[in-house]
Design a protein around this motif. Structure first.
Motif, PDB file in Angstrom:
ATOM      1  N   THR A 118     -13.145   4.908  11.396  1.00  0.00           N
ATOM      2  CA  THR A 118     -14.178   4.046  10.576  1.00  0.00           C
ATOM      3  C   THR A 118     -14.764   5.508   9.881  1.00  0.00           C
ATOM      4  OG1 THR A 118     -14.423   2.406  12.636  1.00  0.00           O
ATOM      5  CG2 THR A 118     -16.755   3.088  10.849  1.00  0.00           C
ATOM      6  N   LEU A 119     -14.955   6.931  11.289  1.00  0.00           N
ATOM      7  CA  LEU A 119     -16.197   7.458  10.667  1.00  0.00           C
ATOM      8  C   LEU A 119     -15.588   8.732  10.639  1.00  0.00           C
ATOM      9  CD1 LEU A 119     -17.392   7.857  14.938  1.00  0.00           C
ATOM     10  CD2 LEU A 119     -18.874   7.775  13.135  1.00  0.00           C
ATOM     11  N   VAL A 120     -14.401   9.422  10.062  1.00  0.00           N
ATOM     12  CA  VAL A 120     -13.872  10.106   9.024  1.00  0.00           C
ATOM     13  C   VAL A 120     -12.744  10.091   8.420  1.00  0.00           C
ATOM     14  CG1 VAL A 120     -15.386  11.985  10.896  1.00  0.00           C
ATOM     15  CG2 VAL A 120     -12.875  11.259  11.078  1.00  0.00           C
ATOM     16  N   GLY A 121     -12.158   8.349   8.720  1.00  0.00           N
ATOM     17  CA  GLY A 121     -11.560   8.254   7.964  1.00  0.00           C
ATOM     18  C   GLY A 121     -10.364   8.786   7.919  1.00  0.00           C
ATOM     19  N   SER A 145     -23.466   8.130  10.858  1.00  0.00           N
ATOM     20  CA  SER A 145     -22.858   7.040  10.059  1.00  0.00           C
ATOM     21  C   SER A 145     -21.446   8.069   9.947  1.00  0.00           C
ATOM     22  CB  SER A 145     -22.893   6.356   9.239  1.00  0.00           C
ATOM     23  OG  SER A 145     -23.622   7.224   8.626  1.00  0.00           O
ATOM     24  N   LYS A 146     -20.821   7.228   8.945  1.00  0.00           N
ATOM     25  CA  LYS A 146     -19.472   7.774   8.638  1.00  0.00           C
ATOM     26  C   LYS A 146     -20.259   8.731   7.085  1.00  0.00           C
ATOM     27  CE  LYS A 146     -18.847   4.904   4.671  1.00  0.00           C
ATOM     28  NZ  LYS A 146     -17.792   3.580   3.690  1.00  0.00           N
ATOM     29  N   ASP A 147     -21.150   8.548   6.553  1.00  0.00           N
ATOM     30  CA  ASP A 147     -21.508   9.295   5.629  1.00  0.00           C
ATOM     31  C   ASP A 147     -22.800  11.058   5.933  1.00  0.00           C
ATOM     32  OD1 ASP A 147     -21.261   7.044   4.050  1.00  0.00           O
ATOM     33  OD2 ASP A 147     -23.397   6.077   4.219  1.00  0.00           O
TER      34      ASP A 147
END
Length: 159
Positions: A118-121, A145-147
């Motif tokens: 979820t966070l860094v793919g 967030s992942k962003d």
């Protein structure tokens, strides 16, 4: 900036002499946990908070890290982290005081893999004894967030 270190416990005992929650680290898992904790401590990274599942194997792993890091504060054991859904991991992180800049989170699969995806793919299974470092370009844990996440490293335990 916020920094999250994610640690999965090492090898657990195979024999189901206990309920899963009470399973110990195997003798080799115990030695590997000591080794990875010392290797981590040798990097002299500041850790403001250690959070862990209170299941026996993660509790022991967190205590080994605390000792290696000369961490003098209390370890925060959070029952939610055992058998956690990814949203429960996020809640634990989100509700961390902003005075904490670096957190070491000790937990279990499959939730740690889900968090890393979820966070860094992240595209792999989060292995036993592995440590992941993620930086977040924000000043509050509620904003992670992942962003704004950047995978810094993913280290497998050396043999």
């Amino acid at each position: 900036m916020k920094k999250l270190y994610i640690v999965r416990h090492t090898q657990k005992e195979e024999a189901l002499q206990h309920d899963d929650y009470d399973r110990e680290l195997s003798p080799e898992g115990l030695e590997k946990a000591k080794k990875i904790a010392q290797n981590f401590a040798n990097k002299n990274l500041p850790i403001d908070l250690i959070v862990a599942s209170p299941a026996r194997r993660t509790k022991i792993t967190a205590e080994i890290f605390a000792q290696a890091l000369d961490y003098k504060k209390s370890i925060m054991f959070n029952e939610v982290l055992y058998m956690a859904f990814v949203n429960e991991l996020f809640e634990t992180i989100f509700y961390t005081f902003d005075s904490v800049d670096s957190m070491l989170l000790v937990g279990h699969n499959p939730s740690l893999t889900a968090l890393a995806i979820t966070l860094v793919g992240f595209k792999e299974k989060f292995e036993m004894g592995a440590i992941m470092e993620i930086n977040f370009d924000c000043d509050s844990w509620i904003d992670i967030s992942k962003d704004n996440a950047q995978l810094v490293s993913y280290e497998l335990p050396s043999e």
